[in-house]
Design an enzyme around this catalytic site. Structure first.
Site, PDB file in Angstrom:
ATOM      1  N   HIS A 272      -6.016  14.668   6.756  1.00 23.45           N
ATOM      2  CA  HIS A 272      -6.015  15.659   5.684  1.00 23.45           C
ATOM      3  C   HIS A 272      -6.090  17.036   6.352  1.00 23.45           C
ATOM      4  CE1 HIS A 272      -6.472  12.660   2.559  1.00 23.45           C
ATOM      5  NE2 HIS A 272      -7.451  12.103   3.246  1.00 23.45           N
TER       6      HIS A 272
ATOM      7  N   HIS B  55      -0.439   9.220   6.564  1.00 24.34           N
ATOM      8  CA  HIS B  55      -1.084   7.922   6.767  1.00 24.34           C
ATOM      9  C   HIS B  55      -0.206   7.098   7.695  1.00 24.34           C
ATOM     10  CE1 HIS B  55      -0.738   3.609   5.561  1.00 24.34           C
ATOM     11  NE2 HIS B  55      -2.009   3.626   5.884  1.00 24.34           N
TER      12      HIS B  55
ATOM     13  N   ASN C 248      -0.465   3.062   9.838  1.00 23.44           N
ATOM     14  CA  ASN C 248      -1.217   1.940  10.390  1.00 23.44           C
ATOM     15  C   ASN C 248      -0.260   0.910  10.961  1.00 23.44           C
ATOM     16  OD1 ASN C 248      -1.258  -0.816   8.751  1.00 23.44           O
ATOM     17  ND2 ASN C 248      -1.081   0.836   7.248  1.00 23.44           N
TER      18      ASN C 248
ATOM     19  N   ARG D 271      -0.680  -3.279  12.464  1.00 26.60           N
ATOM     20  CA  ARG D 271      -1.655  -4.362  12.552  1.00 26.60           C
ATOM     21  C   ARG D 271      -0.968  -5.674  12.930  1.00 26.60           C
ATOM     22  NH1 ARG D 271      -0.481  -2.641   7.545  1.00 26.60           N
ATOM     23  NH2 ARG D 271       0.389  -4.155   6.071  1.00 26.60           N
TER      24      ARG D 271
ATOM     25  N   HIS E  54      11.540  10.982   7.950  1.00 31.77           N
ATOM     26  CA  HIS E  54      12.351   9.809   7.607  1.00 31.77           C
ATOM     27  C   HIS E  54      13.399   9.522   8.684  1.00 31.77           C
ATOM     28  CE1 HIS E  54      11.233   8.352   3.551  1.00 31.77           C
ATOM     29  NE2 HIS E  54      10.694   9.560   3.431  1.00 31.77           N
TER      30      HIS E  54
ATOM     31  N   HIS F  92      -0.964   4.301 -12.754  1.00 30.61           N
ATOM     32  CA  HIS F  92      -1.618   4.990 -13.869  1.00 30.61           C
ATOM     33  C   HIS F  92      -1.247   6.466 -13.940  1.00 30.61           C
ATOM     34  CE1 HIS F  92      -4.574   5.606 -10.550  1.00 30.61           C
ATOM     35  NE2 HIS F  92      -4.793   6.767 -11.136  1.00 30.61           N
TER      36      HIS F  92
ATOM     37  N   GLY G  70     -16.077  -7.609   5.395  1.00 29.02           N
ATOM     38  CA  GLY G  70     -17.323  -7.106   5.968  1.00 29.02           C
ATOM     39  C   GLY G  70     -17.133  -6.036   7.016  1.00 29.02           C
TER      40      GLY G  70
END
Length: 280
Positions: free
Chosen positions: A108, A118, A120, A122, A151, A181, A263
């Site tokens: 930010h 953003h 990531n 994995r 892009h 929403h 967790g």
């Protein structure tokens, strides 16, 4: 957590090396802006529901002049999924054991003309083995040059592996990073891929190229915009857009849910939330 096999170890090592290079580049940008900001690193350990050690990770956070708040996390965890959560994970429906390693980053920015971002990557193992990840740009004040640059760099990384990758993963990002929403997209898009199983070396090479594309494109965009003048109206737009970013991450983001359900470290999971936001 048991010893890692060669594929797991290779993925973890590369994710950690990417973290080191990204953080070094972001600190260099702060130095160029006359700031002494640096990352603060906090290691954490995870205990599996079985009571056995379940791996852990390192949360890295920097608050500076250019980066109002940037978090770069790496983690390597494993153990057993609890309850019905396993049924929602690729390949874990009949066997709840898992392994996961990866890097997650959210930035930010202080200047509303510099897009938030953003990224990531994995690697997960259940009864299947697959890579996932991507990167997406989140500008409060969209600038076509920056969106096109981001892009194009991601497309080049995709095209080097499969000409069909970019269109497929761009569309996947548009679908995934949508706020139902609000009936708006979270940002200017990028690419998103998941459940990329099959040949390990092929998919690992593609995932590495996605990480390298991010490291190529985003610092260039930051340097292009970080000295652009802005006013109170620009900042107000940024804070309102950050509110939408927070809504998405808390309501819809699968990575947030995965961390909470397995967790993970709460501070590391929620480092994606902006330092300031408004809801008018």
């Amino acid at each position: 957590m048991t010893d890692l096999d060669p594929q797991q170890a290779a993925a973890r090592t590369w994710f950690e090396s990417l973290r080191d290079r990204i953080c070094a580049e972001f600190v260099a940008i702060e130095r160029e802006a006359g700031s002494n900001a640096s990352f603060e690193y906090a290691p954490w350990d995870r205990i599996d529901p079985s009571g056995e050690p379940g791996g852990g990770g390192v949360r890295g956070v920097m608050k500076g002049k250019v980066f109002e708040k940037v978090g770069v996390n790496v983690s390597t965890v494993g153990g057993t999924f609890e309850g019905d959560f396993a049924k929602s994970i690729h390949g874990a429906g009949d066997d709840p054991r898992f392994f996961a390693t990866g890097i997650s980053l959210v930035a930010h920015m202080t200047n509303p003309h510099v897009p938030a971002v953003h990224m990531n990557c994995r690697f997960l193992n259940t009864t299947k083995r697959w890579f996932g990840g991507g990167g997406d740009l989140n500008p409060p004040l969209p600038i076509e040059e920056d969106t096109a640059d981001f892009h194009a760099t991601m497309k080049a990384a995709c095209d080097a592996h499969d000409p069909a990758h970019y269109e497929r993963f761009r569309d996947w990002a548009e679908t995934y990073f949508y706020i139902p929403h609000r009936k708006v997209s979270r940002g200017a898009g990028g690419i998103f891929f998941d459940h990329l199983d099959g040949d390990f070396e092929t998919n690992f090479a593609f995932t590495r190229d996605v990480g390298e594309a991010f490291l190529d494109a985003y610092p260039r965009i930051v340097r292009r915009r970080m000295d652009t003048p802005f006013d109170a109206a620009d900042e107000a737009q940024m804070l309102e857009w950050r509110g939408r970013y927070a809504e998405f991450n808390l309501v819809y983001d699968r990575g947030t849910l995965f961390g909470l359900k397995t967790g993970g470290n709460i501070d590391a999971i929620l480092m994606s939330l902006p330092p300031r936001a408004t809801w008018s």
